[in-house]
Design a protein around this motif. Structure first.
Motif, PDB file in Angstrom:
ATOM      1  N   ASP A 114       7.500  57.429  28.779  1.00  0.00           N
ATOM      2  CA  ASP A 114       8.902  57.224  29.130  1.00  0.00           C
ATOM      3  C   ASP A 114       9.678  56.633  27.955  1.00  0.00           C
ATOM      4  O   ASP A 114      10.805  57.049  27.670  1.00  0.00           O
ATOM      5  CB  ASP A 114       9.015  56.294  30.344  1.00  0.00           C
ATOM      6  N   VAL A 115       9.069  55.675  27.269  1.00  0.00           N
ATOM      7  CA  VAL A 115       9.724  55.062  26.103  1.00  0.00           C
ATOM      8  C   VAL A 115       9.912  56.103  25.003  1.00  0.00           C
ATOM      9  O   VAL A 115      10.973  56.170  24.373  1.00  0.00           O
ATOM     10  CB  VAL A 115       8.913  53.858  25.586  1.00  0.00           C
ATOM     11  N   ASP A 116       8.896  56.926  24.792  1.00  0.00           N
ATOM     12  CA  ASP A 116       8.999  57.967  23.757  1.00  0.00           C
ATOM     13  C   ASP A 116      10.124  58.948  24.084  1.00  0.00           C
ATOM     14  O   ASP A 116      10.873  59.374  23.192  1.00  0.00           O
ATOM     15  CB  ASP A 116       7.669  58.715  23.628  1.00  0.00           C
ATOM     16  N   ILE A 117      10.248  59.327  25.355  1.00  0.00           N
ATOM     17  CA  ILE A 117      11.317  60.240  25.772  1.00  0.00           C
ATOM     18  C   ILE A 117      12.677  59.599  25.536  1.00  0.00           C
ATOM     19  O   ILE A 117      13.609  60.240  25.037  1.00  0.00           O
ATOM     20  CB  ILE A 117      11.135  60.630  27.256  1.00  0.00           C
ATOM     21  N   ALA A 118      12.786  58.314  25.862  1.00  0.00           N
ATOM     22  CA  ALA A 118      14.051  57.601  25.676  1.00  0.00           C
ATOM     23  C   ALA A 118      14.414  57.518  24.194  1.00  0.00           C
ATOM     24  O   ALA A 118      15.576  57.746  23.813  1.00  0.00           O
ATOM     25  CB  ALA A 118      13.957  56.205  26.275  1.00  0.00           C
ATOM     26  N   LEU A 119      13.447  57.197  23.365  1.00  0.00           N
ATOM     27  CA  LEU A 119      13.717  57.083  21.931  1.00  0.00           C
ATOM     28  C   LEU A 119      14.087  58.440  21.331  1.00  0.00           C
ATOM     29  O   LEU A 119      14.940  58.517  20.436  1.00  0.00           O
ATOM     30  CB  LEU A 119      12.507  56.488  21.213  1.00  0.00           C
ATOM     31  N   LYS A 120      13.465  59.507  21.825  1.00  0.00           N
ATOM     32  CA  LYS A 120      13.807  60.846  21.349  1.00  0.00           C
ATOM     33  C   LYS A 120      15.255  61.189  21.716  1.00  0.00           C
ATOM     34  O   LYS A 120      16.001  61.751  20.896  1.00  0.00           O
ATOM     35  CB  LYS A 120      12.853  61.881  21.957  1.00  0.00           C
ATOM     36  N   ALA A 121      15.640  60.833  22.932  1.00  0.00           N
ATOM     37  CA  ALA A 121      17.033  61.074  23.351  1.00  0.00           C
ATOM     38  C   ALA A 121      17.995  60.285  22.476  1.00  0.00           C
ATOM     39  O   ALA A 121      19.084  60.774  22.133  1.00  0.00           O
ATOM     40  CB  ALA A 121      17.209  60.684  24.821  1.00  0.00           C
ATOM     41  N   MET A 122      17.609  59.085  22.075  1.00  0.00           N
ATOM     42  CA  MET A 122      18.464  58.266  21.207  1.00  0.00           C
ATOM     43  C   MET A 122      18.553  58.851  19.809  1.00  0.00           C
ATOM     44  O   MET A 122      19.583  58.745  19.140  1.00  0.00           O
ATOM     45  CB  MET A 122      17.942  56.823  21.175  1.00  0.00           C
ATOM     46  N   GLU A 123      17.480  59.465  19.365  1.00  0.00           N
ATOM     47  CA  GLU A 123      17.521  60.163  18.070  1.00  0.00           C
ATOM     48  C   GLU A 123      18.515  61.315  18.121  1.00  0.00           C
ATOM     49  O   GLU A 123      19.308  61.513  17.190  1.00  0.00           O
ATOM     50  CB  GLU A 123      16.133  60.695  17.712  1.00  0.00           C
ATOM     51  N   LEU A 124      18.472  62.072  19.207  1.00  0.00           N
ATOM     52  CA  LEU A 124      19.344  63.240  19.332  1.00  0.00           C
ATOM     53  C   LEU A 124      20.817  62.850  19.334  1.00  0.00           C
ATOM     54  O   LEU A 124      21.667  63.610  18.855  1.00  0.00           O
ATOM     55  CB  LEU A 124      19.005  64.009  20.616  1.00  0.00           C
ATOM     56  N   THR A 125      21.130  61.670  19.868  1.00  0.00           N
ATOM     57  CA  THR A 125      22.522  61.220  19.925  1.00  0.00           C
ATOM     58  C   THR A 125      22.852  60.205  18.821  1.00  0.00           C
ATOM     59  O   THR A 125      23.922  59.596  18.841  1.00  0.00           O
ATOM     60  CB  THR A 125      22.829  60.594  21.302  1.00  0.00           C
ATOM     61  N   GLU A 126      21.928  60.045  17.890  1.00  0.00           N
ATOM     62  CA  GLU A 126      22.115  59.204  16.693  1.00  0.00           C
ATOM     63  C   GLU A 126      22.395  57.744  17.040  1.00  0.00           C
ATOM     64  O   GLU A 126      23.269  57.102  16.453  1.00  0.00           O
ATOM     65  CB  GLU A 126      23.248  59.772  15.822  1.00  0.00           C
ATOM     66  N   ARG A 128      19.391  55.691  17.839  1.00  0.00           N
ATOM     67  CA  ARG A 128      18.084  55.009  17.879  1.00  0.00           C
ATOM     68  C   ARG A 128      18.127  53.681  17.113  1.00  0.00           C
ATOM     69  O   ARG A 128      17.470  52.722  17.505  1.00  0.00           O
ATOM     70  CB  ARG A 128      16.983  55.916  17.314  1.00  0.00           C
ATOM     71  N   HIS A 129      18.914  53.631  16.053  1.00  0.00           N
ATOM     72  CA  HIS A 129      18.998  52.392  15.279  1.00  0.00           C
ATOM     73  C   HIS A 129      19.659  51.263  16.069  1.00  0.00           C
ATOM     74  O   HIS A 129      19.602  50.095  15.665  1.00  0.00           O
ATOM     75  CB  HIS A 129      19.764  52.637  13.977  1.00  0.00           C
ATOM     76  N   LEU A 130      20.263  51.611  17.212  1.00  0.00           N
ATOM     77  CA  LEU A 130      20.918  50.603  18.053  1.00  0.00           C
ATOM     78  C   LEU A 130      20.029  50.166  19.217  1.00  0.00           C
ATOM     79  O   LEU A 130      20.481  49.418  20.088  1.00  0.00           O
ATOM     80  CB  LEU A 130      22.224  51.164  18.622  1.00  0.00           C
ATOM     81  N   ALA A 131      18.774  50.598  19.234  1.00  0.00           N
ATOM     82  CA  ALA A 131      17.900  50.415  20.394  1.00  0.00           C
ATOM     83  C   ALA A 131      17.869  48.987  20.913  1.00  0.00           C
ATOM     84  O   ALA A 131      17.885  48.755  22.128  1.00  0.00           O
ATOM     85  CB  ALA A 131      16.484  50.887  20.061  1.00  0.00           C
ATOM     86  N   HIS A 132      17.832  48.011  20.025  1.00  0.00           N
ATOM     87  CA  HIS A 132      17.669  46.617  20.450  1.00  0.00           C
ATOM     88  C   HIS A 132      18.979  45.819  20.384  1.00  0.00           C
ATOM     89  O   HIS A 132      18.967  44.604  20.545  1.00  0.00           O
ATOM     90  CB  HIS A 132      16.576  45.956  19.622  1.00  0.00           C
ATOM     91  N   ARG A 133      20.090  46.532  20.184  1.00  0.00           N
ATOM     92  CA  ARG A 133      21.400  45.881  20.225  1.00  0.00           C
ATOM     93  C   ARG A 133      21.882  45.802  21.669  1.00  0.00           C
ATOM     94  O   ARG A 133      21.658  46.711  22.472  1.00  0.00           O
ATOM     95  CB  ARG A 133      22.408  46.677  19.395  1.00  0.00           C
ATOM     96  N   LEU A 134      22.582  44.717  21.995  1.00  0.00           N
ATOM     97  CA  LEU A 134      23.166  44.594  23.326  1.00  0.00           C
ATOM     98  C   LEU A 134      24.349  45.539  23.465  1.00  0.00           C
ATOM     99  O   LEU A 134      25.127  45.723  22.522  1.00  0.00           O
ATOM    100  CB  LEU A 134      23.620  43.154  23.575  1.00  0.00           C
ATOM    101  N   MET A 135      24.498  46.136  24.649  1.00  0.00           N
ATOM    102  CA  MET A 135      25.600  47.061  24.888  1.00  0.00           C
ATOM    103  C   MET A 135      26.946  46.382  24.666  1.00  0.00           C
ATOM    104  O   MET A 135      27.899  47.017  24.202  1.00  0.00           O
ATOM    105  CB  MET A 135      25.504  47.621  26.304  1.00  0.00           C
ATOM    106  N   ASP A 136      27.024  45.086  24.989  1.00  0.00           N
ATOM    107  CA  ASP A 136      28.283  44.352  24.812  1.00  0.00           C
ATOM    108  C   ASP A 136      28.740  44.331  23.358  1.00  0.00           C
ATOM    109  O   ASP A 136      29.930  44.145  23.076  1.00  0.00           O
ATOM    110  CB  ASP A 136      28.134  42.906  25.303  1.00  0.00           C
TER     111      ASP A 136
END
Length: 256
Positions: A114-126, A128-136
């Motif tokens: 599940d984590v790998d799928i999520a990270l892949k989706a983040m790569e596709l939308t550019e 992934r480098h924001l993975a650990h940033r807060l949405m706020d």
């Protein structure tokens, strides 16, 4: 794949949608356009199973939408909503992982897959480098791309988008629509995209549905439907329709 017959919907006693009938096959790409208040978002919410008290019939893969559970619908339909506000402080990766929820058993935790799928989706939308940033802490455009990644992580065969690039710069508008077009073409994902930008609708959508005051004005193949006369009737505004000499693609500009 999606079939709607004689759909009517009202908020209180105010009619919003009137006698909507349409069908969209598997792998279709439908754009919905129309003036503000014409019922575009309401129609999308009904297709997503978020609004129930409608009259008429809607089926998904031959089954009545009203007979399906929320989890069953979420396994079939992913949504990128117009409102991307997040009420609590989550990281971007936590938000994208929420797209995996329909595939998890009750009280189950995400697996490495599940984590790998999520990270892949983040790569596709550019993002992934924001993975650990807060949405706020993210900009409006960054938040929007995270929400698109969440929908992609859901891996549903139907993708509904409500003005998905409204807060994005031109590069990311093109990138997101190119990505959605590739998923439609290569993966057979069925797409319904609510748009205000006539040029994006013309460029990416196979079919266009034009709504006005809750009713269907025009519906059909994009090139056939998006004519100057039709658009001026729907929007009650004067426009200019030109043609790009290099690509043959129509483009749309307002005129006084």
């Amino acid at each position: 794949m999606i079939k709607i017959q004689h759909l009517h919907f009202s908020y209180d006693k105010t009619p919003i949608l009137k006698d909507i009938s349409l069908s969209l096959p598997k792998g279709g790409f439908l754009g919905i356009i129309g003036p503000n208040g014409s019922g575009k978002t309401t129609l999308l919410k009904i297709i997503a199973g978020l609004l129930k008290n409608y009259r008429g019939e809607m089926t998904l893969e031959g089954k009545s939408l009203s007979s399906l559970s929320r989890q069953e619908i979420a396994q079939k339909i992913a949504v990128v909503p117009q409102d991307t506000s997040i009420p609590f402080s989550f990281t971007a990766l936590e938000i994208v992982l929420m797209g995996r929820t329909p595939h998890l058993k009750l009280f189950a935790f995400e697996t490495k897959r599940d984590v790998d799928i999520a990270l892949k989706a983040m790569e596709l939308t550019e993002v992934r480098h924001l993975a650990h940033r807060l949405m706020d802490d993210l900009s409006g455009g960054e938040k929007q791309r995270v929400i698109v990644a969440r929908a992609l992580a859901q891996q549903a065969p139907i993708l509904l988008l409500d003005e998905p690039t409204a807060h994005l710069d031109i590069k990311h508008q093109i990138d997101i629509h190119n990505l959605v077009q590739r998923l439609n073409r290569d993966k057979g994902i069925t797409v319904i995209n609510v748009l205000h930008d006539l040029n994006l609708a013309s460029l990416y959508c196979q079919e266009v549905l034009m709504l006005k005051e809750g009713s269907i004005g025009f519906h059909g193949p994009t090139k056939k439907v998006m004519t100057q006369d039709n658009i001026e009737k729907i929007f009650e505004a004067k426009i200019y329709v030109g043609q790009n000499k290099d690509t043959g693609q129509s483009y749309y500009l307002p005129r006084s």
